[in-house]
Each structure stands twice: as C-alpha cells, then as structure tokens.
Design an enzyme around this catalytic site. Sequence first.
Site, PDB file in Angstrom:
ATOM      1  N   SER A  41       1.398  -8.994   1.166  1.00 58.36           N
ATOM      2  CA  SER A  41      -0.056  -9.112   1.225  1.00 58.36           C
ATOM      3  C   SER A  41      -0.475  -9.108   2.685  1.00 58.36           C
ATOM      4  CB  SER A  41      -0.519 -10.407   0.558  1.00 58.36           C
ATOM      5  OG  SER A  41      -1.883 -10.651   0.851  1.00 58.36           O
ATOM      6  N   SER A  42      -1.628  -8.500   2.966  1.00 51.94           N
ATOM      7  CA  SER A  42      -2.122  -8.526   4.344  1.00 51.94           C
ATOM      8  C   SER A  42      -2.442  -9.963   4.760  1.00 51.94           C
ATOM      9  CB  SER A  42      -3.342  -7.623   4.508  1.00 51.94           C
ATOM     10  OG  SER A  42      -4.163  -7.676   3.369  1.00 51.94           O
ATOM     11  N   ARG A  43      -2.601 -10.851   3.790  1.00 53.61           N
ATOM     12  CA  ARG A  43      -2.896 -12.248   4.108  1.00 53.61           C
ATOM     13  C   ARG A  43      -1.673 -12.992   4.626  1.00 53.61           C
ATOM     14  NH1 ARG A  43      -5.386 -12.986  -1.826  1.00 53.61           N
ATOM     15  NH2 ARG A  43      -7.367 -11.900  -1.576  1.00 53.61           N
ATOM     16  N   GLY A  47      -2.297  -2.181  -6.763  1.00 54.05           N
ATOM     17  CA  GLY A  47      -1.166  -3.074  -6.989  1.00 54.05           C
ATOM     18  C   GLY A  47      -1.487  -4.114  -8.039  1.00 54.05           C
ATOM     19  N   LYS A  64      -0.684  -7.105  -7.824  1.00 49.48           N
ATOM     20  CA  LYS A  64      -0.822  -8.427  -7.231  1.00 49.48           C
ATOM     21  C   LYS A  64      -2.223  -9.000  -7.475  1.00 49.48           C
ATOM     22  CE  LYS A  64      -1.062  -9.178  -2.781  1.00 49.48           C
ATOM     23  NZ  LYS A  64      -2.396  -9.807  -2.751  1.00 49.48           N
ATOM     24  N   ASP A  65      -3.215  -8.150  -7.316  1.00 49.07           N
ATOM     25  CA  ASP A  65      -4.582  -8.614  -7.608  1.00 49.07           C
ATOM     26  C   ASP A  65      -4.898  -8.199  -9.041  1.00 49.07           C
ATOM     27  OD1 ASP A  65      -4.856  -7.662  -4.325  1.00 49.07           O
ATOM     28  OD2 ASP A  65      -5.305  -9.727  -4.930  1.00 49.07           O
ATOM     29  N   HIS A 104       0.838  -1.206   0.000  1.00 47.32           N
ATOM     30  CA  HIS A 104       0.000   0.000   0.000  1.00 47.32           C
ATOM     31  C   HIS A 104       0.870   1.252   0.000  1.00 47.32           C
ATOM     32  CE1 HIS A 104      -2.702  -2.991   2.013  1.00 47.32           C
ATOM     33  NE2 HIS A 104      -3.584  -2.451   1.191  1.00 47.32           N
TER      34      HIS A 104
END
Lengths: 278, 278
Positions: free
Chosen positions: A185-187, A147, A149-150, A37
């Site tokens: 990633s927040s995951r 991003g 990423k997704d 982020h």
Amino acid sequence: MIIYEAQTEVRERLEAERAAGRRGAMVGTSGGTHEGHLSLVHRAKQECDHVAVFWNSALKLEWAPGAVLSYTRDMERDAALFEAAGVDLFYVPLRHDLCRRLSATFIAMPGMVAHLDGMPEGANMELLVTMVLTLLNIAGPCTTYFGEKDWQQLVMFQRMAEDLRLPSRVLGCPMLREPDGVAFSSRNTKLSAEQRAAAPTLYRGLYAAAEAIKAGERDAKVVTDLVKDLLRPVSSPDYVVAVEADTLRPLDTLTGEVRLLASATTPLVDNIGVTVPA
Amino acid sequence: MIIYEAQTEVRERLEAERAAGRRGAMVGTSGGTHEGHLSLVHRAKQECDHVAVFWNSALKLEWAPGAVLSYTRDMERDAALFEAAGVDLFYVPLRHDLCRRLSATFIAMPGMVAHLDGMPEGANMELLVTMVLTLLNIAGPCTTYFGEKDWQQLVMFQRMAEDLRLPSRVLGCPMLREPDGVAFSSRNTKLSAEQRAAAPTLYRGLYAAAEAIKAGERDAKVVTDLVKDLLRPVSSPDYVVAVEADTLRPLDTLTGEVRLLASATTPLVDNIGVTVPA
C-alpha cells in the site's frame, strides 16, 4: 509509452486502438505507485492488447474549469515505472480542456454506502465511484483492474458498472503482500518503525479468522472478536466486520461468500475471502 | 426496422453499425408516440446514418430481474409509426436478460433538482436521468434527441452527459405545435373538451411574456405575473418561472439566455426561450 494531458486526445487515441481491434485495459493510480499497481499492469498486459494508466487526480482538482497543473516529480517517478512495465499510454489530466464548469452530477449508492457506516472509506466513496465512472467514459469500453485490498470500493465499482450497463468490465486482482504478509500500500511508507513492526498482525488475525470459519465457526461476532483480540496488544483496531462479499451487507451468521474486512493502526486495511461450505 | 427485445443483441447490433462507420442516433419513447416524437426521428435521419428508438419502460419495471413483459398493442401501434418513419431499430426491453438484481446505483444532481422545487417534474427527475444514462450505455456513442417541451429534463440530461464525459451528445429539438399553438404531447389526449379549448392560453401567455422581455422588461416577477394573469381566467397555473436556460436557476432579474417555464391545467407544460439583449 505516450503521455497524454488532454481528454480529447486520449479519447481519440483509445477509439483508434479499439477500431484497430485491440482490447483496451485501464488501470488507475493516485500516485505512490508500487508493486500492487504494477501487478495490475502485468495482468492487464496478459489479458489485453493495449494498457492505459489514468492518473486519478480528479478528486483533488474537482474537475476545476481551466485548471492547469504541473507535471510533478511524483508523476515522473510513476511514469518511469509504468514505462518499464510496458504501459502504452499514461493519461495525466493536467489540462481540463473540456471542463467548462464544476460537475453537478454525482453517483449515489445509498443502500451500499449505508454498509460502510463507521468506516473511513464511507466518507468519499460515492465521489470516488463518480470519478471512476467518468474516467471509464473517457476511456471507452475496456477492462479496468483494481486491487482487492480496497474491497469496498472494488465491489461498489463493479455494482455501478453492472447497474448502469457500462460497456466496460471491472476486475479485481488479488493483493500483493510483503514477505511478512503485509499488503502492499502507498500508505505503508507513512508508518513508523513501531507501526510497521506491528503491521503483520492484521493479516495474521484475518487468516486465523478464516481458519476458524473453515473449522466450522458460523457466528460473525465470534470471528470478528477473534481478530480484534489478536490486534489489540499491538495496534488499535479501527473496524473488523464480516460481510456478504458482493453486497457489503454485514452478516450475523456466516454463510455463502464472506469477506472479512479490517482496518487497524489507521490507515492499514486488509481483507480476506472465505467461501462458507453449504 | 428490426425489433429487439434483448439487451446484448441491441448492444452488439449498434456496435456493428458503428464499426461499419455509421453514425448512430437514439430517440426514446414511453409510448403514446405522436408527431413530436416523429419530428425527433426525422431530424435524427437527417443528421445520422442509423436511427434506433428505445422504449423507456425502465421506470415501470424498475429493471426487475427476470421480468418478462408482453408486447402490447401500444408498442405495436408505435412500432408501425416508427417503421413508416424509417427507423432502423426498435428496442423494447421486454426481457431483462442482463438484470440479476435491482439497481443500487442512481444519479444525484442535487443542485439542479433544488431548482425544480414546487414542480411535479422534480419528483422522479433523478431516476429519469439515471434511466437515460443507462440506455445511453446500452446504445453506445450516439446522438440522442429530446424535445424542448420538457425543458427541465433536457437540460439535466445534457448536464449529466457533460459532467460524466459521456461519448454521446444530447440534442434538444424545437417542439411541434398544433395549429392553435398547443404543444404536441401524449397528455393532450387526456384533456376534456373544455380543457383543450383553454389550452392555447398557455402558449399565448408565454409568447406575450417573451414580447414583454424583448420590449425591455427585466423584472422576472412582472413577466411571470403577466403569464399567470393571462392563464387564470381559463385554467389553473401550476407554476410559471423564469430561469437561466442552461442551469434552471430561477432568476429575479432577466439577463442572458432565459427560459420561461410554465405548467397549467395540469398536466400541460410549455416553455419559451428569450435571449435578453446585453
């Protein structure tokens, strides 16, 4: 950094910034803010004059009329990170002051959503696109950063903005990776030690597949099988697919701008782009 | 009045007008411009500083990439009417210069469209809402005016603008009527002499129903049957329904803000509003 809770005030402030000639940027977060982020914020600060972060709480609240939420510790933590990064405005829609009733209007992108068949991303995608459109309508003309990423959502947000002739631009930013290649990633915080140890395989598999394509492989199945074979010993592949980068259309023969999308040890996702030589 | 054919130029011109402090208005037409459209222009000129008319050709073209149309005699006729009415800008999207590919993005309003079951308006309604959203995104923040004659679309456009937090307002204007009560419509020119002679019955029927409600009738079926009975001798009722004015929800018991919607001798439509005393 000013924190806003009410929609009318955010809208007015951002209008004033634009009237003063400042180019606006908007970055969204659902919490769990990390380096990824912040890299979006850094890029926004380089390219624009005013950076707003919007908290994407809409899906949880479903824009419930009269809802009043509390400012949580999560938001406090994220606010501190954004302030340190030089964000000008942080909008947390705690008071749905302009929301008289639940929304009856949704975005539908049936052709593209069909390409998400079998991916968990498909389930809520159109609601997510609807929410981003709504936030952009509050933000006004700006550049919004997501991003890579997704990848699927990035492409759908961009297509939506193009199709609906939005006055805003949607830009994708390369994902940040940990030193061992795992995408931020927040995951990641939810992984067990074992899962985290296996996580780098996802990127290594995609990278190997990209190299195979550059070496001449044009059969999508050969390439996706390569990734799955590399993943299986240490994690469970959720999906591995080669798609046309800007339409998400699955490919059989690899040509043009290709994106390899993969998900393993759910909920890790990653992807890599390859330009197939003509 | 300046005529624009290209999207980027329209967008820039309207941005400049707003930057100069002028409040913008937008009125749409699909051709066959009549007194009803011009009444929207007159109201826009009273309330705003700059009036743009947009030709809603999108549905016919389906935003086909690279399409180039000719400026037709219809457009010339309408342009003359708009110029005489004091319109500042007439946008006819003849060159889809920003359209690289067909749209993959649509508005869905399933709950409200369900209320249009059995009405011809239902078939293309969501495409129409999608098109209005797109035109509003080109026009930028403005007030856009629609006639109340097509009540269903007016309500859906307003709901869409509210739900998506558009920076534009959608206002409905009372319909204009011929001396015998028939609502102005481009469809009126398509009526046979016999159909035109029967046309006033539609308004008389709705007016009688409204009077019945004011006199105390609260049963929707009694009221809609009254309209159908008045219509049948001279025309074929297509639908007659009493709905909640701002949601289009069909009512059994009449309460609050009611709208009576009717269509007869297709394609004539008309409607009337009644506030049911508490």
